[in-house]
Write an enzyme that holds these catalytic residues in place. Structure first.
Site, PDB file in Angstrom:
ATOM      1  N   ARG A  76       0.948  -1.087  -0.309  1.00 44.91           N
ATOM      2  CA  ARG A  76       0.050   0.293   0.107  1.00 44.91           C
ATOM      3  C   ARG A  76       1.016   1.300  -0.040  1.00 44.91           C
ATOM      4  NH1 ARG A  76      -3.923  -1.533  -2.661  1.00 44.91           N
ATOM      5  NH2 ARG A  76      -5.555  -3.049  -1.607  1.00 44.91           N
TER       6      ARG A  76
ATOM      7  N   GLY B 237     -12.459  -1.915  -7.018  1.00 46.72           N
ATOM      8  CA  GLY B 237     -10.443  -1.611  -6.722  1.00 46.72           C
ATOM      9  C   GLY B 237     -10.598  -2.321  -5.225  1.00 46.72           C
ATOM     10  N   CYS B 238      -9.493  -1.295  -4.777  1.00 43.28           N
ATOM     11  CA  CYS B 238      -9.083  -1.738  -3.219  1.00 43.28           C
ATOM     12  C   CYS B 238     -10.507  -2.437  -2.123  1.00 43.28           C
ATOM     13  CB  CYS B 238      -8.252  -1.438  -2.200  1.00 43.28           C
ATOM     14  SG  CYS B 238      -7.628  -1.711  -0.674  1.00 43.28           S
ATOM     15  N   PHE B 239     -10.436  -3.572  -1.693  1.00 38.34           N
ATOM     16  CA  PHE B 239     -11.282  -3.693  -0.504  1.00 38.34           C
ATOM     17  C   PHE B 239     -12.244  -2.722   0.620  1.00 38.34           C
ATOM     18  CE2 PHE B 239     -10.138  -7.956  -0.045  1.00 38.34           C
ATOM     19  CZ  PHE B 239      -9.277  -7.320   0.989  1.00 38.34           C
ATOM     20  N   TRP B 240     -10.505  -2.495   1.221  1.00 36.36           N
ATOM     21  CA  TRP B 240     -10.863  -1.234   1.842  1.00 36.36           C
ATOM     22  C   TRP B 240     -12.044   0.116   1.876  1.00 36.36           C
ATOM     23  CZ3 TRP B 240      -4.490  -0.387   2.728  1.00 36.36           C
ATOM     24  CH2 TRP B 240      -3.863  -1.485   3.718  1.00 36.36           C
TER      25      TRP B 240
END
EC number: 1.8.4.11
Length: 236
Positions: free
Chosen positions: A12, A61-64
């Site tokens: 990240r 996209g990023c699941f965060w």
């Protein structure tokens, strides 16, 4: 504080640093004018007083960030980060990150159909949760695991999703073609515990500040009727 395995953290931080370099390769014009929300779907589900909840699965996209956005949506009861599109045997972050598992980082949204519809969730998805014109990437995150997919649970969801994509495309809402895929959900596999609610628990993380916090602001500004200030929290 959740202990994040070093490979994830390094990845990240690297992506944030790389974002500026990737910008040089990205299209010079934004996907759309973000000063206002996209129009609601013409075709949608009807409200239901007979079902306590329904579920929908989205990738983009990023699941965060995806999880954090939908946790701020009125009528949403629970949001879980996970993997969809591949097999159960490969639904682990260390393997999915290779981009060779057919999985996409996804979120499973459980919602109250009496308060919010599937079409309204799609409106949130296309308005602020993701850029549907980016293929196999989202912002600084690159790879098929970050592709945009509407994983439909049944024929009704597929009908609404396809109609909405066609509606947005015909209206020219985005400056580039929508590349979000629509495919039947074969299985959803929850992500590791340290991924759940990561953005909410680490709002000062540089990655979250740069990539995800602006989405919450846009949700509040563009879709105030669907926004709630206090997000629902993930429970195992």
């Amino acid at each position: 504080m959740i202990a994040i395995p070093r490979p994830r953290l390094v990845h990240r931080l690297f992506c944030v640093t790389l974002a500026a370099a990737l910008a040089a390769c990205a299209p010079s014009t934004p996907a759309r004018n973000t000063s206002s929300a996209i129009p609601p779907p013409h075709i949608d589900t009807t409200t239901s007083a007979h079902e306590a909840s329904r579920t929908a699965v989205f990738a983009g996209g990023c699941f965060w960030g995806m999880q954090w956005v939908f946790e701020h949506v009125r009528g949403v009861q629970r949001v879980e980060a996970g993997y969809a599109g591949g097999q159960a045997s490969t639904a682990r972050y260390g393997i999915v990150s290779s981009g060779n598992t057919r999985h996409a980082e996804s979120v499973r949204v459980r919602y109250d159909p009496a308060q919010i519809s599937y079409g309204q969730l799609l409106r949130v998805y296309f308005s602020v949760a993701t850029d549907p014109t980016q293929r196999n990437r989202q912002g600084p995150d690159v790879g098929t695991q970050y592709r945009g997919v509407l994983f439909t649970a049944d024929a009704e969801q597929e009908r609404i999703a396809r109609a909405y994509v066609e509606q947005l495309s015909t209206a020219g809402v985005f400056n580039r073609p929508i590349v979000t895929r629509i495919q039947s959900l074969k299985g959803f596999y929850p992500a590791e515990a340290y991924h759940q609610d990561y953005a909410r628990q680490h709002p000062r993380s540089l990655y979250i500040v740069v990539n995800d916090a602006p989405k919450i602001t846009q949700l509040r500004q563009q879709l105030p009727a669907l926004y709630r200030a206090t997000p629902v929290t993930y429970t195992p």
